[in-house]
Design an enzyme around this catalytic site. Sequence first.
Site, PDB file in Angstrom:
ATOM      1  NE  ARG A 140       0.808  -0.911   6.686  1.00 29.91           N
ATOM      2  CZ  ARG A 140       1.383  -0.437   5.593  1.00 29.91           C
ATOM      3  NH1 ARG A 140       1.104  -0.969   4.413  1.00 29.91           N
ATOM      4  NH2 ARG A 140       2.238   0.563   5.655  1.00 29.91           N
ATOM      5  CB  ALA A 141      -0.510  -9.045   6.224  1.00 30.04           C
TER       6      ALA A 141
END
Length: 716
Positions: free
Chosen positions: A273-274
């Site tokens: 997700r980062a």
Amino acid sequence: MAFPFSAVVGHPDLRLALLLSAVDPGIGGVLVRGEKGTAKSTIVRALATLLPDVAVRAGDRFGVDVDAGEESPDGPFPADAPVERRPARLVELPVGASEDRLIGSLDLQEVLAHGRGSVQPGLLALAHRGVLYVDEVNLLHDHLVDLLLDAAASGRSHVERDGVSFTHPARFLLVGTMNPEEGELRPQLLDRFGLTVRVEASRVVAERTEVVRRRLAHDADPAAFATRFAADEDALRAQIDDARARLGSVALTDRELVRISAVCAFVEVDGMRADVVVARTAVAHAAWRGVDAVDVDDVRAAARLALPHRRRRDPFDEPHLSDEELEKALEVAEQALQDLEDDQDDGPDDDGPGGPGGPDGDPEDGPDDGSGPDAGSAAPPEAGASEAGGPESGGPGSDGPGPEGAPSPPGRPAPPSGTGSGSDGADSLPRDDGDDAPLSPVGAPQQVRLKSRRFEVRGVGEGVPGRRSRARGRRGRTVRAVAEAPESGPAPHLPATVIASVRGGRRGRPEPDDLRHAHREGREGNLVLFCVDVSGSMAARKRMSAVTGAVDALLRDAYQRRDKVGVVTFRGSGASVALPPTSSVHTAHARLADLHTGGRTPLAEGLRAARRVLRAERVRDPRRRGLLVLLTDGRATGGGPKPLDAALDAARGLAREAGPGRGGAAMSTVVVDCEAGHVRLGLAGRIAGAAAGAIVTLDELTGENVAAVARTAVGA
């Protein structure tokens, strides 16, 4: 009238994060962390006035996008339905909101008036294409945060309840604010916020003066103050509109994608997700700057906002990414890019002289030399931490945790050494009146990290929502419908009420006798009060290390179960409340790391202080049941001519305090026997017996044993 966004003084990272989220709400929202009185709410409310107006069909309560062809639960609408424009909404979600108010429910008024089913939109629908603001998001109940973040991630809200089923668009700019002193968000929920910013009040006198000057001017004449900054506000609106229009045409090259992946791998964030959030934020930043392609400056700005809160490996870690660490990550990413380009220039089949397989090459070099997009993940752990070292980064120049007791940043863990409560030369002859010795920080690398599992208070309580003991109340899952209102308050069960009305022949027009209430069961949080003996008899190195490891395990369990915690310590001539009951387990962790040992053992004073804290908290919050965890070797050597008798009398007072509560015992006691050595006096067991509590040795405080002893303590 809202305070103008352009009139805000300071907080550049916060303003940038909010503006980038306004350009691309798909970033995932902004979490604002900071101390009280730092204008968090003021800035968020000011942002809503900068968003462009939205077009909606007249009479559409869900405000779907006309141009995108979205369908509304209020539809279908005729083709010639009038379209109107209105400002984007700022919807505030109160901490005490119900699930029905958040996601929507059956429209009871429509059912009773006309006998037909209809849906009532919730706050998620009202916030569509606007701003959804959650003040004190860390105090919001977990299941509401789950629903909120699921809708923010998917862009839709799905409702399946009360006999109705519908779905509607729910795209909004999510902004949450929180004061970490009042408790933390779970790491899983923290990761769902796209960006996070920590705000602090400026220490620059000139800046603080200007803040006060502008605040007073706005309060005296809001209209005149707004006129003063009208031109700046219009310029910001125009820049947001231009950035939104440019967003789809900004190029994100493979080179910058590799840079983003290398940075994320180097700082060792969890999951992917980062990477996605940094990529979207970098594109939004380039569009905000008015350029056509992402470059390293955009990646730097995006990483500074999107990565700090994703580096937490531990509930007690402080979300942090220093400028030095970020620059180091960018340097490693640049080297990875250079190596990748060199490999591409050489070609994959370059086996000629001087190539990898040629006579002049290194025979151990292969085509895969560790460079490329994932080179950052192969960097040594030491490189992942700040080269600056020092106390703030927890680097080589640090003696332990950084500010607020935060452990050293991930990437440089020290292997824990096995410690226990066995005896050694120093432990067999404890000294009560030695000099102060520093207490090893809770969770320090040299300690064994114990794992504590859930223990429950007996019965069904009525405390605040949590994740520990069974409780009945207005929240939780509905287990049945009842005719009488529960003690926790009326909670009408709509389907059961309508069914009772139909069975009574009233065709959906209920009489008072038809009213049914929902009986709901969930989980409650408890007060876990630690009473820690830090006297000289506990100062032996190995024993204190084991004690702090045990406290660390119990603190983690309290964090996961959403408990309040407090800390009482005793040594020398008295006892003190090191931490009043609070929801911030992180603060308790930091306070325990700062304690010192030494002096005599006033055990009776410690027990009396703990009893006073429990009694005061019961007056403040009578529904919250408590658990006292006493960590001592039982050797009372201070507090009167007969210190042991005084301690036993104080323990009997705790037994009297543990009277019946709402649905179970008001409190319970667990004594952790920290005595070590070949000769054991068993004094802690006598204290536990007098307090009508359970006794467990320090060696037993692991895994299932913790759950078993706590269940025994409360009679489960």
